[in-house]
Scaffold this active site. Structure first.
Site, short mmCIF file in Angstrom:
data_model
loop_
_atom_site.label_atom_id
_atom_site.label_comp_id
_atom_site.label_asym_id
_atom_site.label_seq_id
_atom_site.Cartn_x
_atom_site.Cartn_y
_atom_site.Cartn_z
N TRP A 102 23.16 82.18 -20.15
CA TRP A 102 22.42 83.38 -20.34
C TRP A 102 22.62 84.41 -19.72
O TRP A 102 22.48 85.66 -20.27
CB TRP A 102 20.95 82.74 -20.23
CG TRP A 102 20.42 81.78 -21.14
CD1 TRP A 102 20.35 80.47 -21.16
CD2 TRP A 102 20.57 82.02 -22.71
NE1 TRP A 102 20.05 79.49 -22.26
CE2 TRP A 102 20.24 80.79 -23.39
CE3 TRP A 102 20.63 82.97 -23.51
CZ2 TRP A 102 20.17 80.24 -24.57
CZ3 TRP A 102 20.62 82.86 -24.94
CH2 TRP A 102 20.41 81.51 -25.54
N ASP A 172 15.65 87.75 -15.74
CA ASP A 172 15.01 87.06 -16.80
C ASP A 172 14.48 85.83 -16.33
O ASP A 172 15.21 85.03 -15.85
CB ASP A 172 16.61 86.55 -17.82
CG ASP A 172 16.15 85.86 -18.83
OD1 ASP A 172 15.21 85.25 -19.06
OD2 ASP A 172 17.25 85.41 -19.67
N LYS A 196 8.91 78.46 -23.62
CA LYS A 196 9.17 77.35 -22.77
C LYS A 196 7.94 77.23 -21.90
O LYS A 196 7.38 76.07 -21.97
CB LYS A 196 10.44 77.62 -21.82
CG LYS A 196 11.68 77.62 -22.73
CD LYS A 196 12.59 78.81 -22.10
CE LYS A 196 13.65 79.18 -23.00
NZ LYS A 196 14.28 78.23 -23.98
N1 PMP Z 1 17.38 83.57 -21.60
C1 PMP Z 1 17.03 82.35 -21.19
C2 PMP Z 1 17.13 81.81 -19.70
C3 PMP Z 1 16.89 81.42 -22.07
O1 PMP Z 1 16.58 80.10 -21.89
C4 PMP Z 1 16.76 81.71 -23.54
C5 PMP Z 1 16.68 80.67 -24.85
N2 PMP Z 1 16.79 79.65 -24.35
C6 PMP Z 1 17.05 83.04 -23.90
C7 PMP Z 1 17.41 83.84 -22.95
C8 PMP Z 1 17.14 83.50 -25.07
O2 PMP Z 1 15.89 83.64 -25.79
P1 PMP Z 1 15.53 83.96 -27.45
O3 PMP Z 1 15.97 82.84 -28.09
O4 PMP Z 1 14.15 83.96 -27.20
O5 PMP Z 1 16.24 85.21 -27.59
#
Ligand code: PMP
Length: 361
Positions: A102, A172, A196
């Protein structure tokens, strides 16, 4: 199958009490004669609910007054791009700390808007530990430093998110927000996709120091500007009303559980139990992450023989243990242990893993 134990990485398990309450209120929300989804976000009832949700979140995280709380859309991914648009002017630089999938994605989505400097990376180490703070190559002129607090796929977590002097740290926290107390005042901007630890997908919760909202950024449509959202109480346009409502119910539930210190103790115990089972399996199960960087929320593990993976997944699902398949980037299994996953679920998983190892030794 009734309700099973759900180890999904996201969208993930919601607290049963929250779902039951939403079910009870679905057709007639608070005597209004319609569901929350069928009402104006400008109505008195919705505004009161939205304000209470924000107040509860502020209380849970002890959010200082000089921070705005926003309820946005777009998923964390959209904010990978929108954060540099808002916090960095044309031609400015930002530091990114790479700890897994991520943070790589955050850096690449930011690249069209800001000069990305990789201040530290654990890529060469297969993302097995967070890079030690004293090795970060920080740029004192950076607009901000971006960090992913918990890497949902790799299972790597900062247990103490570092700061960077006067340069604001942007975090994040999609997969570990509200998993324990947090000193919000140490960071410039915290954001999290809801699916989550907060509620359903389609909602992003952002906590941002108000002075950062004053940054000029660059010319852009109002809809992308955080300051505009803040000025309108996150109602610049129609918000995700259902998501906001469920987030509010989750915040209320968290308070009833004893708040974030209680959640931290519970999460520590849950993760501790699973890691102990993995480490104590004599190599039958393995987790590759340095123990000091292991995630309390997402526990990836492999079986000693990948030929058993399909059988493990088939049997675990039949035993009412859902969504244990690991992300394709790392393979194997992954158990996500968010707030809504109760200790009983982890006990059931650990018992299943022991039994499986005995039967398929
Ligand atoms: N950051 C993290 C740490 C994630 O786990 C995720 C999704 N699993 C995201 C960003 C992306 O999130 P989204 O699919 O809501 O854009």
């Amino acid at each position: 199958m009734g309700r099973a134990w759900n180890f999904s990485a996201g969208p993930a398990a919601l607290p049963l009490a929250v779902l039951e309450r939403a079910q009870r209120e679905l057709l007639d929300w608070g005597g209004s004669g319609s569901s929350v989804m069928e009402q104006s976000h400008r109505g008195k009832r919705f505004i009161a609910m939205a304000e209470q949700a924000e107040a509860d979140l502020r209380e849970l995280l002890a959010v200082p007054e000089d921070y705005a709380v926003l309820f946005l859309q777009g998923g964390a991914t959209q904010h990978f791009a929108q954060i540099p648009m808002n916090l960095a002017g044309q031609g400015e630089r930002a530091d990114y700390v790479i700890t897994g999938h991520w943070s790589e994605k955050a850096a690449s989505e930011a690249a069209p808007y800001v000069k990305v400097n990789i201040a530290a990376s654990n890529r060469a180490d297969d993302y097995r530990q967070v890079p030690a703070r004293d090795g970060w190559q920080l740029d004192p002129g950076a607009a901000y430093v971006h960090v992913v607090a918990n890497e949902t796929i790799h299972g790597v977590e900062f247990h103490d998110i570092p700061t960077a002097g006067d340069v604001p740290v942007v975090v994040d926290m999609s997969s570990n927000i509200l998993s324990g107390p947090l000193d919000v005042g140490r960071y410039g901007l915290i954001y999290a996709g809801a699916q989550k630890n907060i509620g359903p997908s389609g909602l992003v919760v952002m906590i941002v120091r108000r002075d950062l909202l004053e940054r000029a950024g660059r010319p852009m449509a109002k809809i992308f500007r955080y300051a505009a959202h803040a000025a309108q109480g996150s109602m610049l346009n129609t918000p995700n009303t259902w998501g906001w409502y469920l987030a509010g119910l989750t915040f209320e539930w968290l308070k009833a559980q004893g708040g974030l210190a209680a959640m931290a103790a519970r999460n520590e115990a849950k993760a501790g139990q699973l890691y102990a089972a993995i480490d104590g399996s004599g190599g039958y199960y393995r987790n590759p992450i340095d123990p000091a960087s292991r995630s309390r929320m997402n526990v990836p593990f492999t079986l000693h023989d990948t030929a058993l993976d399909a059988l493990f997944l088939q049997e675990s699902e039949a035993a009412g243990l859902l969504a244990l398949k690991g992300h394709k980037a790392v393979g194997g299994m992954r158990a996500s242990l968010y707030n809504a996953v109760p200790p009983e679920a982890v006990e059931a998983l650990v018992a299943f893993m022991r039994d499986f190892a005995t039967r398929h030794g």
